[in-house]
Design an enzyme around this catalytic site. Sequence first.
Site, PDB file in Angstrom:
ATOM      1  N   GLN A 191       0.835  -1.201   0.000  1.00 23.45           N
ATOM      2  CA  GLN A 191       0.000   0.000   0.000  1.00 23.45           C
ATOM      3  C   GLN A 191       0.871   1.252   0.000  1.00 23.45           C
ATOM      4  O   GLN A 191       0.374   2.353  -0.212  1.00 23.45           O
ATOM      5  CB  GLN A 191      -0.889   0.032   1.251  1.00 23.45           C
ATOM      6  CG  GLN A 191      -1.965  -1.035   1.299  1.00 23.45           C
ATOM      7  CD  GLN A 191      -2.705  -1.060   2.627  1.00 23.45           C
ATOM      8  OE1 GLN A 191      -2.704  -2.077   3.301  1.00 23.45           O
ATOM      9  NE2 GLN A 191      -3.340   0.022   3.016  1.00 23.45           N
ATOM     10  N   PHE A 222      -6.046  -4.014   3.428  1.00 20.21           N
ATOM     11  CA  PHE A 222      -6.775  -3.785   4.694  1.00 20.21           C
ATOM     12  C   PHE A 222      -5.890  -3.175   5.775  1.00 20.21           C
ATOM     13  O   PHE A 222      -6.180  -3.310   6.958  1.00 20.21           O
ATOM     14  CB  PHE A 222      -7.431  -5.086   5.183  1.00 20.21           C
ATOM     15  CG  PHE A 222      -8.336  -5.711   4.154  1.00 20.21           C
ATOM     16  CD1 PHE A 222      -9.515  -5.075   3.790  1.00 20.21           C
ATOM     17  CD2 PHE A 222      -7.992  -6.898   3.525  1.00 20.21           C
ATOM     18  CE1 PHE A 222     -10.342  -5.627   2.808  1.00 20.21           C
ATOM     19  CE2 PHE A 222      -8.815  -7.448   2.547  1.00 20.21           C
ATOM     20  CZ  PHE A 222      -9.986  -6.815   2.187  1.00 20.21           C
ATOM     21  N   GLU A 226       0.279  -1.567   4.658  1.00 16.41           N
ATOM     22  CA  GLU A 226       0.617  -0.141   4.744  1.00 16.41           C
ATOM     23  C   GLU A 226       2.084  -0.009   5.153  1.00 16.41           C
ATOM     24  O   GLU A 226       2.819   0.787   4.591  1.00 16.41           O
ATOM     25  CB  GLU A 226      -0.291   0.565   5.762  1.00 16.41           C
ATOM     26  CG  GLU A 226      -0.016   2.062   5.843  1.00 16.41           C
ATOM     27  CD  GLU A 226      -0.972   2.832   6.738  1.00 16.41           C
ATOM     28  OE1 GLU A 226      -2.102   2.380   6.974  1.00 16.41           O
ATOM     29  OE2 GLU A 226      -0.580   3.918   7.204  1.00 16.41           O
ATOM     30  N   ARG A 304      -5.266   7.529  16.765  1.00 18.89           N
ATOM     31  CA  ARG A 304      -6.621   7.454  16.203  1.00 18.89           C
ATOM     32  C   ARG A 304      -7.617   6.879  17.222  1.00 18.89           C
ATOM     33  O   ARG A 304      -8.802   7.216  17.196  1.00 18.89           O
ATOM     34  CB  ARG A 304      -6.638   6.677  14.880  1.00 18.89           C
ATOM     35  CG  ARG A 304      -7.930   6.848  14.107  1.00 18.89           C
ATOM     36  CD  ARG A 304      -7.863   6.269  12.700  1.00 18.89           C
ATOM     37  NE  ARG A 304      -7.312   7.181  11.719  1.00 18.89           N
ATOM     38  CZ  ARG A 304      -8.010   8.148  11.090  1.00 18.89           C
ATOM     39  NH1 ARG A 304      -9.304   8.300  11.329  1.00 18.89           N
ATOM     40  NH2 ARG A 304      -7.423   8.936  10.224  1.00 18.89           N
ATOM     41  N   ARG A 336      -7.924  -1.679   8.903  1.00 16.48           N
ATOM     42  CA  ARG A 336      -9.172  -0.953   8.649  1.00 16.48           C
ATOM     43  C   ARG A 336      -9.805  -0.378   9.925  1.00 16.48           C
ATOM     44  O   ARG A 336     -10.281  -1.130  10.774  1.00 16.48           O
ATOM     45  CB  ARG A 336     -10.145  -1.913   7.965  1.00 16.48           C
ATOM     46  CG  ARG A 336     -11.196  -1.236   7.116  1.00 16.48           C
ATOM     47  CD  ARG A 336     -11.951  -2.278   6.360  1.00 16.48           C
ATOM     48  NE  ARG A 336     -12.745  -1.701   5.281  1.00 16.48           N
ATOM     49  CZ  ARG A 336     -13.396  -2.411   4.368  1.00 16.48           C
ATOM     50  NH1 ARG A 336     -13.349  -3.727   4.397  1.00 16.48           N
ATOM     51  NH2 ARG A 336     -14.086  -1.820   3.430  1.00 16.48           N
ATOM     52  N   PHE A 338      -8.005   1.446  12.055  1.00 16.44           N
ATOM     53  CA  PHE A 338      -6.741   2.004  12.543  1.00 16.44           C
ATOM     54  C   PHE A 338      -6.845   2.516  13.980  1.00 16.44           C
ATOM     55  O   PHE A 338      -6.534   3.666  14.264  1.00 16.44           O
ATOM     56  CB  PHE A 338      -6.334   3.137  11.587  1.00 16.44           C
ATOM     57  CG  PHE A 338      -4.868   3.462  11.530  1.00 16.44           C
ATOM     58  CD1 PHE A 338      -3.964   2.641  10.881  1.00 16.44           C
ATOM     59  CD2 PHE A 338      -4.379   4.628  12.114  1.00 16.44           C
ATOM     60  CE1 PHE A 338      -2.616   2.980  10.799  1.00 16.44           C
ATOM     61  CE2 PHE A 338      -3.033   4.969  12.047  1.00 16.44           C
ATOM     62  CZ  PHE A 338      -2.148   4.135  11.383  1.00 16.44           C
ATOM     63  N   ALA A 503      -5.962   5.357   5.367  1.00 17.29           N
ATOM     64  CA  ALA A 503      -6.757   6.375   6.047  1.00 17.29           C
ATOM     65  C   ALA A 503      -8.034   6.717   5.282  1.00 17.29           C
ATOM     66  O   ALA A 503      -8.606   7.783   5.484  1.00 17.29           O
ATOM     67  CB  ALA A 503      -5.915   7.630   6.303  1.00 17.29           C
ATOM     68  N   GLU A 706     -12.956   2.798   5.420  1.00 18.73           N
ATOM     69  CA  GLU A 706     -12.891   2.233   6.767  1.00 18.73           C
ATOM     70  C   GLU A 706     -14.178   2.342   7.600  1.00 18.73           C
ATOM     71  O   GLU A 706     -14.488   1.421   8.364  1.00 18.73           O
ATOM     72  CB  GLU A 706     -11.744   2.894   7.548  1.00 18.73           C
ATOM     73  CG  GLU A 706     -10.375   2.576   6.990  1.00 18.73           C
ATOM     74  CD  GLU A 706      -9.307   3.459   7.619  1.00 18.73           C
ATOM     75  OE1 GLU A 706      -9.237   4.654   7.269  1.00 18.73           O
ATOM     76  OE2 GLU A 706      -8.583   2.964   8.480  1.00 18.73           O
TER      77      GLU A 706
HETATM   78  N1  MTE Z   1     -11.445  -2.800   0.245  1.00 15.69           N
HETATM   79  C1  MTE Z   1     -10.888  -3.846  -0.380  1.00 15.69           C
HETATM   80  N2  MTE Z   1     -11.612  -4.535  -1.271  1.00 15.69           N
HETATM   81  N3  MTE Z   1      -9.598  -4.228  -0.115  1.00 15.69           N
HETATM   82  C2  MTE Z   1      -8.837  -3.561   0.812  1.00 15.69           C
HETATM   83  O1  MTE Z   1      -7.684  -3.929   1.039  1.00 15.69           O
HETATM   84  N4  MTE Z   1      -8.735  -1.730   2.459  1.00 15.69           N
HETATM   85  C3  MTE Z   1      -9.517  -0.873   3.338  1.00 15.69           C
HETATM   86  C4  MTE Z   1     -10.579  -0.129   2.553  1.00 15.69           C
HETATM   87  N5  MTE Z   1     -11.325  -1.029   1.740  1.00 15.69           N
HETATM   88  C5  MTE Z   1      -9.417  -2.458   1.495  1.00 15.69           C
HETATM   89  C6  MTE Z   1     -10.755  -2.095   1.151  1.00 15.69           C
HETATM   90  C7  MTE Z   1      -8.691   0.096   4.040  1.00 15.69           C
HETATM   91  S1  MTE Z   1      -7.911  -0.385   5.451  1.00 15.69           S
HETATM   92  C8  MTE Z   1      -8.561   1.380   3.608  1.00 15.69           C
HETATM   93  S2  MTE Z   1      -7.652   2.513   4.468  1.00 15.69           S
HETATM   94  C9  MTE Z   1      -9.203   1.832   2.368  1.00 15.69           C
HETATM   95  O2  MTE Z   1      -9.930   0.802   1.714  1.00 15.69           O
HETATM   96  C10 MTE Z   1      -8.104   2.342   1.431  1.00 15.69           C
HETATM   97  O3  MTE Z   1      -8.615   2.798   0.248  1.00 15.69           O
HETATM   98  P1  MTE Z   1      -9.244   4.272   0.083  1.00 15.69           P
HETATM   99  O4  MTE Z   1      -8.339   5.199   0.790  1.00 15.69           O
HETATM  100  O5  MTE Z   1      -9.263   4.429  -1.372  1.00 15.69           O
HETATM  101  O6  MTE Z   1     -10.593   4.198   0.706  1.00 15.69           O
HETATM  102  N1  LUZ Z   2      -2.354   5.562   8.557  1.00 14.93           N
HETATM  103  C1  LUZ Z   2      -1.671   6.590   9.050  1.00 14.93           C
HETATM  104  C2  LUZ Z   2      -3.681   5.458   8.713  1.00 14.93           C
HETATM  105  O1  LUZ Z   2      -0.450   6.625   8.918  1.00 14.93           O
HETATM  106  N2  LUZ Z   2      -2.335   7.575   9.676  1.00 14.93           N
HETATM  107  C3  LUZ Z   2      -3.662   7.562   9.868  1.00 14.93           C
HETATM  108  O2  LUZ Z   2      -4.231   8.470  10.451  1.00 14.93           O
HETATM  109  C4  LUZ Z   2      -4.385   6.450   9.385  1.00 14.93           C
HETATM  110  N3  LUZ Z   2      -5.691   6.345   9.571  1.00 14.93           N
HETATM  111  C5  LUZ Z   2      -6.336   5.283   9.126  1.00 14.93           C
HETATM  112  C6  LUZ Z   2      -5.639   4.300   8.465  1.00 14.93           C
HETATM  113  N4  LUZ Z   2      -4.329   4.393   8.257  1.00 14.93           N
HETATM  114 MO1  MOS Z   3      -6.258   1.363   5.988  1.00 17.53          MO
HETATM  115  S1  MOS Z   3      -6.025   0.634   7.922  1.00 17.53           S
HETATM  116  O1  MOS Z   3      -5.821   2.965   6.383  1.00 17.53           O
HETATM  117  O2  MOS Z   3      -4.896   0.757   5.250  1.00 17.53           O
END
Ligand code: MTE
Ligand code: LUZ
Ligand code: MOS
Length: 763
Positions: A191, A222, A226, A304, A336, A338, A503, A706
Amino acid sequence: MKNIDSIGHVRGESIYLDDIPVRTGTLYALVYDAPCAHARIKNVDYSKAEALPGLVRILTHRDIVGENEIGNIFQDEPLLAEDEIHFWGMPIALIIAESEYIARQAKKLISIELEELPVITDPREARAKNKLIAPPRTFKMGDTNSAWAACEYIFEGTTETNGQEHLYIETQGAYAYPTEHGSIRISSSTQGPTQVQKAIAKVLGIPMHKVEVDVTRLGGGFGGKEDQATAWGVLVALAAQILKKPIKYSLHRMDDMRMTGKRHPYSSDYKIGLSKDLKILAYEATFHQNAGASADLSPAVLERTLFHATNMYSVPNVEVTAYSCRTHLPPNTAFRGFGGPQGMFVMEAAISRAANELGIAARDIQARNILQEGDEFPYGQKAEKCHAQKVWNTTLKHYNIEEIEQEIATFNSENKYYKKGMAIMPVCFGISFTNTPMNHARALVHIYQDGSVGISTGGVEMGQGLNTKMVQVAMAELSLSAQRIKIETTNTTRVANTSPSAASATADLNGKALEQACKELKKRLIETAAKHLKSDNSNITIENEFVFNNNKKTDIDWEKLVQLAFLDRVCLTENGHYATPVIYFDKAKEKGHPFAYHVYGNSITVVTVDCLRGRYEIDAVKLVHDFGKKMNTPIDDGQIEGGVVQGIGWMTMEEILYNDKGKLLSNALSTYKIPDIYSVPKELIIKNLETEGHPLAIRKSKAVGEPPLMYGIGAYFAIQNAVKAFNPNYTLKYDAPFTPEKVLMGLYEKVEKEAPVGAEILN
Ligand code: MTE
Ligand code: LUZ
Ligand code: MOS
């Protein structure tokens, strides 16, 4: 618009790391990892393994040219163990062989001599021994100490939430090969491509410009990729640097489960005080976060938790403190939500406990304390464009809460061995990286001579539909059809210095940068059209791939316009940059305006518990969600569905177990139960809250990744209410997940033994 990846996914044509054709001479990597959680390494004997035919080399920390360090927030994480092991599964050496099979055979031939050291797996024990990742943090508003005196009711208690395994379908992995001038190119399932690039440069002792990281898409992240995709990328890059060969590593599922961190387990204390008319006057909580052996993202996750400690409620006096506790588990990481879900669970537990003690429904307390426009969060930001009350009212009215409650009461009075329970779970989630400097992105757009468009952003597609949304942004800005637009891979040489895709802010940040780039290109094309039509820029518009002059369609179509611009030597490439305005945070005061906006939602969960077996089914999750001006219904609804089920899994069945020596017991899908088709609510209804949308959200369509996970928390409280309906002697416990075993124990806790339960059925 349909997800642009659907057809490729269904046909199996979409490319993931393991689908990249390997180059001739590719070698395979495998980590030799620690067989205990805490020990001094006395000796490792690689000689038998090294003698195996097909074994190429075994690399240890001694082979590292740069620094043996991959920590991000803090520099406390060695890539390969030196003298000491900090967790079970910690990488010690990297085996390189001609095949994965040979590498696995070689691994069995390595022997290690250890001096075992005491193991801590419990965060409270770590705190007592002052093993903290960083000093604790406290968010404070009002004065709880003086508020307690004004409270009619005060309740205290403790809660536990367990970790969660990400179980992305695609395991961690990376593929590296050396290019010229000592450079390296890596495909990584990450990620955070920039994070991988930076760590490789540091460990290999080369500048970042010699490291190119490329990501096509992930089979899920998910949060688990990251920060924790980094190690595998660095390991293959290290081997490629030393051996000058292509190196591939794609983790076996059980290796991935054992070696990587998960959602942080939390052990927390709460104290809640209410007035006679159920206004929450004061709330205190202490969070013990089980960080594992190194910092990873724990301090950010911790923060968070504090930001979301009061969820969607307005509480005038708040004091919440969080400890990030160092234990001998694999470093826990982003997942997800966080830290948000962990914080919200404690608040909902406090409310549930208070309601139970007072003999009322939790919703009586919830309803009395909903956040209002202008209310201040404990971190100083005021609720603006606040839809909390609207989302609360809409949910109760639209789904007719009285009728639901009546149906449950009737069912429970008519059924002895099946009981239904209900819970309401509101969600208020802040959008932005809480670390302000991370909130920026860039997008590089090329218009080619034939009118087709190529787009690179810093965002990573991981199943959340980012690329489809990026196509929609470009379509809208350039008035183009989808077929003309291609989203390129995410590559550090095209878009540099990116924040991870996380995030929930990826579409907002990268989409806004893309909008910027498209606007600039469109401006140039309009100037070109005006020049050729001998008109004024302000008279020119582009609609449906045609130039209009004074609202009259001209014979200049998109392709012709691009041709004219090209011949006029107009630059058809643009790089857009976006940095979220308004936000800031002062860590010294723990006050500021950290979020671009909040997402609001509310849900009703109804469950049926089988009171002979302790099994349960989720009858329904009915929710109202603040999508803003939703830009893609199938994608956003898909995010809700997936998030809800993932949240239910965390709360009800996914049970991570380590023994007291720090060994992961739930190390496979036979011992770790994730939701399946039968776990999905029988009814999952999503209603869109009608609003204006938010100007800082991409095309006013709010972040959705999330927030929905936290609706799943309702399942815990709904099951609890059903157990209570069967067994009035059951004492409420806040110890998630509420597995069928725990449910069964609860159903028969302190039950008088008259006749064996169910005897009349057997008779
Ligand atoms: N949806 C799918 N299908 N796969 C993923 O890995 N990650 C989740 C969410 N939805 C995820 C998902 C998480 S933890 C985050 S932070 C957001 O998607 C990241 O994408 P966005 O910032 O475009 O919403
Ligand atoms: N990652 C991060 C995150 O580095 N800072 C954030 O605030 C955060 N929030 C949600 C998911 N990932
Ligand atoms: Mo999502 S926990 O911010 O990758």
